[in-house]
Design a protein around this motif. Sequence first.
Motif, PDB file in Angstrom:
ATOM      1  N   TYR A 211       0.849  -1.197   0.000  1.00  0.00           N
ATOM      2  CA  TYR A 211       0.000   0.000   0.000  1.00  0.00           C
ATOM      3  C   TYR A 211       0.880   1.241   0.000  1.00  0.00           C
ATOM      4  O   TYR A 211       1.711   1.432   0.885  1.00  0.00           O
ATOM      5  CB  TYR A 211      -0.910  -0.005   1.222  1.00  0.00           C
ATOM      6  N   LEU A 212       0.698   2.054  -1.013  1.00  0.00           N
ATOM      7  CA  LEU A 212       1.494   3.263  -1.164  1.00  0.00           C
ATOM      8  C   LEU A 212       0.562   4.342  -1.713  1.00  0.00           C
ATOM      9  O   LEU A 212      -0.001   4.189  -2.785  1.00  0.00           O
ATOM     10  CB  LEU A 212       2.634   2.984  -2.158  1.00  0.00           C
ATOM     11  N   MET A 213       0.361   5.388  -0.929  1.00  0.00           N
ATOM     12  CA  MET A 213      -0.592   6.410  -1.346  1.00  0.00           C
ATOM     13  C   MET A 213       0.051   7.793  -1.263  1.00  0.00           C
ATOM     14  O   MET A 213       0.732   8.119  -0.294  1.00  0.00           O
ATOM     15  CB  MET A 213      -1.832   6.340  -0.462  1.00  0.00           C
ATOM     16  N   PHE A 214      -0.160   8.574  -2.308  1.00  0.00           N
ATOM     17  CA  PHE A 214       0.354   9.942  -2.346  1.00  0.00           C
ATOM     18  C   PHE A 214      -0.841  10.886  -2.435  1.00  0.00           C
ATOM     19  O   PHE A 214      -1.807  10.595  -3.134  1.00  0.00           O
ATOM     20  CB  PHE A 214       1.236  10.162  -3.579  1.00  0.00           C
ATOM     21  N   GLY A 215      -0.755  12.007  -1.751  1.00  0.00           N
ATOM     22  CA  GLY A 215      -1.863  12.947  -1.825  1.00  0.00           C
ATOM     23  C   GLY A 215      -1.383  14.384  -1.818  1.00  0.00           C
ATOM     24  O   GLY A 215      -0.360  14.708  -1.213  1.00  0.00           O
ATOM     25  N   VAL A 216      -2.112  15.230  -2.525  1.00  0.00           N
ATOM     26  CA  VAL A 216      -1.853  16.671  -2.465  1.00  0.00           C
ATOM     27  C   VAL A 216      -3.174  17.391  -2.222  1.00  0.00           C
ATOM     28  O   VAL A 216      -4.225  16.937  -2.665  1.00  0.00           O
ATOM     29  CB  VAL A 216      -1.202  17.225  -3.754  1.00  0.00           C
ATOM     30  N   GLU A 217      -3.103  18.481  -1.508  1.00  0.00           N
ATOM     31  CA  GLU A 217      -4.294  19.266  -1.229  1.00  0.00           C
ATOM     32  C   GLU A 217      -3.983  20.752  -1.417  1.00  0.00           C
ATOM     33  O   GLU A 217      -2.923  21.214  -1.016  1.00  0.00           O
ATOM     34  CB  GLU A 217      -4.762  19.018   0.219  1.00  0.00           C
ATOM     35  N   VAL A 218      -4.907  21.436  -2.036  1.00  0.00           N
ATOM     36  CA  VAL A 218      -4.819  22.897  -2.122  1.00  0.00           C
ATOM     37  C   VAL A 218      -5.971  23.417  -1.279  1.00  0.00           C
ATOM     38  O   VAL A 218      -7.130  23.102  -1.546  1.00  0.00           O
ATOM     39  CB  VAL A 218      -4.964  23.389  -3.576  1.00  0.00           C
ATOM     40  N   LEU A 219      -5.640  24.171  -0.221  1.00  0.00           N
ATOM     41  CA  LEU A 219      -6.651  24.567   0.743  1.00  0.00           C
ATOM     42  C   LEU A 219      -6.691  26.081   0.923  1.00  0.00           C
ATOM     43  O   LEU A 219      -5.691  26.780   0.699  1.00  0.00           O
ATOM     44  CB  LEU A 219      -6.363  23.887   2.093  1.00  0.00           C
ATOM     45  N   GLN A 220      -7.841  26.560   1.345  1.00  0.00           N
ATOM     46  CA  GLN A 220      -8.031  27.994   1.505  1.00  0.00           C
ATOM     47  C   GLN A 220      -7.053  28.582   2.532  1.00  0.00           C
ATOM     48  O   GLN A 220      -6.533  29.665   2.335  1.00  0.00           O
ATOM     49  CB  GLN A 220      -9.478  28.269   1.917  1.00  0.00           C
ATOM     50  N   GLY A 221      -6.804  27.845   3.616  1.00  0.00           N
ATOM     51  CA  GLY A 221      -5.831  28.307   4.604  1.00  0.00           C
ATOM     52  C   GLY A 221      -6.403  29.217   5.673  1.00  0.00           C
ATOM     53  O   GLY A 221      -5.735  30.134   6.159  1.00  0.00           O
ATOM     54  N   ASP A 222      -7.652  28.960   6.062  1.00  0.00           N
ATOM     55  CA  ASP A 222      -8.302  29.803   7.075  1.00  0.00           C
ATOM     56  C   ASP A 222      -7.878  29.492   8.515  1.00  0.00           C
ATOM     57  O   ASP A 222      -8.155  30.272   9.413  1.00  0.00           O
ATOM     58  CB  ASP A 222      -9.834  29.643   6.993  1.00  0.00           C
ATOM     59  N   ASN A 223      -7.253  28.330   8.732  1.00  0.00           N
ATOM     60  CA  ASN A 223      -6.888  27.904  10.081  1.00  0.00           C
ATOM     61  C   ASN A 223      -6.220  29.033  10.863  1.00  0.00           C
ATOM     62  O   ASN A 223      -5.134  29.499  10.508  1.00  0.00           O
ATOM     63  CB  ASN A 223      -5.933  26.705  10.008  1.00  0.00           C
TER      64      ASN A 223
ATOM     65  N   PHE B 124      -2.206  29.175  10.539  1.00  0.00           N
ATOM     66  CA  PHE B 124      -2.142  29.744   9.188  1.00  0.00           C
ATOM     67  C   PHE B 124      -3.005  31.011   9.117  1.00  0.00           C
ATOM     68  O   PHE B 124      -2.803  31.910   9.888  1.00  0.00           O
ATOM     69  CB  PHE B 124      -2.535  28.683   8.156  1.00  0.00           C
ATOM     70  N   GLY B 125      -3.919  31.108   8.207  1.00  0.00           N
ATOM     71  CA  GLY B 125      -4.737  32.315   8.083  1.00  0.00           C
ATOM     72  C   GLY B 125      -4.237  33.202   6.972  1.00  0.00           C
ATOM     73  O   GLY B 125      -3.064  33.125   6.583  1.00  0.00           O
ATOM     74  N   ASN B 126      -5.123  34.019   6.415  1.00  0.00           N
ATOM     75  CA  ASN B 126      -4.746  34.822   5.256  1.00  0.00           C
ATOM     76  C   ASN B 126      -5.372  36.218   5.234  1.00  0.00           C
ATOM     77  O   ASN B 126      -5.225  36.956   4.287  1.00  0.00           O
ATOM     78  CB  ASN B 126      -5.125  34.063   3.977  1.00  0.00           C
TER      79      ASN B 126
ATOM     80  N   ASN C 190      -2.472  36.037  -0.623  1.00  0.00           N
ATOM     81  CA  ASN C 190      -3.263  35.547  -1.753  1.00  0.00           C
ATOM     82  C   ASN C 190      -3.814  34.165  -1.427  1.00  0.00           C
ATOM     83  O   ASN C 190      -3.102  33.301  -0.920  1.00  0.00           O
ATOM     84  CB  ASN C 190      -2.404  35.476  -3.016  1.00  0.00           C
ATOM     85  N   THR C 191      -5.082  33.973  -1.729  1.00  0.00           N
ATOM     86  CA  THR C 191      -5.715  32.695  -1.420  1.00  0.00           C
ATOM     87  C   THR C 191      -5.971  31.915  -2.708  1.00  0.00           C
ATOM     88  O   THR C 191      -6.169  32.538  -3.758  1.00  0.00           O
ATOM     89  CB  THR C 191      -7.051  32.923  -0.692  1.00  0.00           C
ATOM     90  N   PRO C 192      -6.028  30.574  -2.679  1.00  0.00           N
ATOM     91  CA  PRO C 192      -5.784  29.721  -1.520  1.00  0.00           C
ATOM     92  C   PRO C 192      -4.351  29.847  -1.022  1.00  0.00           C
ATOM     93  O   PRO C 192      -3.450  30.080  -1.809  1.00  0.00           O
ATOM     94  CB  PRO C 192      -6.072  28.308  -2.053  1.00  0.00           C
ATOM     95  N   SER C 193      -4.188  29.667   0.274  1.00  0.00           N
ATOM     96  CA  SER C 193      -2.874  29.976   0.842  1.00  0.00           C
ATOM     97  C   SER C 193      -2.239  28.802   1.596  1.00  0.00           C
ATOM     98  O   SER C 193      -1.245  28.982   2.260  1.00  0.00           O
ATOM     99  CB  SER C 193      -3.015  31.165   1.786  1.00  0.00           C
ATOM    100  N   LEU C 194      -2.837  27.618   1.499  1.00  0.00           N
ATOM    101  CA  LEU C 194      -2.272  26.485   2.235  1.00  0.00           C
ATOM    102  C   LEU C 194      -2.151  25.263   1.319  1.00  0.00           C
ATOM    103  O   LEU C 194      -3.097  24.917   0.612  1.00  0.00           O
ATOM    104  CB  LEU C 194      -3.159  26.162   3.449  1.00  0.00           C
TER     105      LEU C 194
END
Lengths: 291, 425
Positions: free
Chosen positions: B190-202, B206-208, B224-228
């Motif tokens: 089992y080998l899984m790769f993932g990418v996420e583009v997130l708004q970054g509101d945390n 984080f936060g923007n 500039n958003t998305p920022s995470l």
Amino acid sequence: MYKLILLLFLPLTLLAHLNIAVSYPYIGALTKSIGGEHIRTVVLAKGNWDPHFVVPRPSLISKVRNADALIMNGGQLEIGWLPPLINRAANPKTASDAKTFLNLSWHVELLDKPADVDRSGGDIHPDGNPHFHLDPNNILILADVIKKFLISIDGEHKEVYEKNYLEFEGMWKSKLGMWKAKMQDKKGLKVIQFHNNLSYFNQAYGLVNIGTIEPLPGIPPSSKHTFELIRLINDEKPCCILHDVYHSTKTAEYISDKTGIKIILMPHDIGALEDIEDLSSLFEYLTGAIR
Amino acid sequence: MKKILTITALCASMAYAGADVLPVEKRTFEQSKFIPDISLIMDASFVHRSVSDDEAPHLEVPGIAHGLLGSHAHEGATHTIYNENNGFNLNYAELVLSSSVDPFFTMDGVFHISEHGFEIEELFFTSNALGDGLRLKGGKFSSNFGYLNEHHHHAWDFADMPLVYESFLGMHGINEKGVQLQWTAPTSLYLMFGVEVLQGDNEQMFGNKTIGDSEITTISKYANTPSLYVGYVKTSFDIEDTTVLAGLSYARGSSRIDHSSDEENPHAFSGMSSLYGADLVIKHYFDSYSFLALQSEYLSRKMDGEQYSNIDTSVDPYTYATTDMTKKQSGFYSQLTYAYDKNYRFGARYDQITQNEISVSSAFSPENMNKYSIMAEYHTSEFARFRLQYNRNNALYNEANEQQHIDTIILQANISIGAHAAHSF
């Protein structure tokens, strides 16, 4: 490094024509009997553990991800573990609406369909008892369903699958006769179980289940229910407790101590006990267990 | 006339009765078969804590997080944590709806309804129809960063979040609007790769959003958003009845942390932050119901930017002091859970902040911060769980920078009805 990566990818494409993932060992054996050398079966669950509680190990995600087809038991037996695997694997071929997906329970008449679906009655199966493969007569129906399924996804080998099915049918029918003869004098025997796993087996051979050690499906034994069961056993004199291999026999032993009733371990699938290596030996064992 | 009336009444009642017994499948516009899977989960607790509810929100993990216990108001919204008050707490009702949309998508909604309001915890579509091991998700969801982050509160082995998670990311972890693409390799391993583009509101890390915007002053402009951006790789294998799951994760995004309107010590931070995670789960099954599981995660973060302190927003332009600041902070948790059978489960957890370096010399940044937890659970069935938990938290400091030792006992009830919950590993 490049060579190593190549090696990791190669075997999956070269091994067999069809890579079929199945939920339980009995389905694997049946599919292999019909598919023969044209398929490779990958069994997800272990035969000696509770079929309701299969650990959704991430390695199973890879098995579903790499499958060309998926055959499941159905009847909500896999509800607690297969949906997240299918979802994670994101394989269009194993999506429940794909033509390469087979739900066996749709092709069998289910027993014990509850009139009232409410969890106060325990962890019930709303569609009926899903342990239908334990009626050896159903095995032929399932073999036929699997044959048609394999032909529908791999028409090229239609003749092979038909020939394999006929061979299996002949073999199975002769055994059905033997098992029937073996179980002839058991008709009408009263039995106790832990969970009503053997509903279909009992129906096939005229055994009568009069009680279960668990008070309700999926609810562990309670002392109140155990005492009621002891009273029932003293009144009704059932022959034996037909116990599955995966629940603890602690309560059964206690009941046996109090009433003298025999405990007989009944395997539910291939691999449930050491000697159960194929479908024939499973029913050979089951039909010979009550003496 | 009387006869006609009687017959009419009889006919009407017959027609009415007839309509009443029409079976579901014969009702022309009947749609009830399309009802999605629905489940409702309640989480309630009884809490006894060695600090009062008034004191708790003023305690902080110095240099890392404010107010881990109790509720605090921030920009008009009340942020509450689970098990907030001494005595009884109704943490949430979680409503889960899920169904296929069409042959190409499924949709899931997870809603938290609490006494403080309604929150869309998750609402996303997933496509499993892409093939080649690709899976696409979009909407609002919990990131697959690390191990614990994507698991819902009711699936955790303890009533509260590990110290390092809660103090770095807040009680929702990385829960953001965005898209996720995952790829499972066509290997037997089992080998899984993932990418996420997130708004970054945390807003914990984080936060923007723009900080301190008045007619004349802007303390720090928005990002500039998305920022995470999040990326991870996970692998898993079995050795007999033991399963090993390991992962490495990385998140990077802008930070705009705004405490400029706090009553005490108004400050803000603006910069870029990176979060590194390593997780390991080793679970051994003795049989179908009994297991022993080790779960550990290590998180490390680097925040680089400007610290704004002594902010005075009563004058325009705002006055404040600016300092370059780099924070390097790390911590881990490690927990052992033993399921004796279907009914009983026991666990112990150790949390520690191992690194707390702040480049500003005046900053108070102690390092000897830890937390111990033990718990025992009783499950009446798969659908109901009662848990008794004890914590000793040595990670909180009061306003005089004195370390506190807080004992907490939590008796938690977690009950679900409706569709059968199937949990992933």
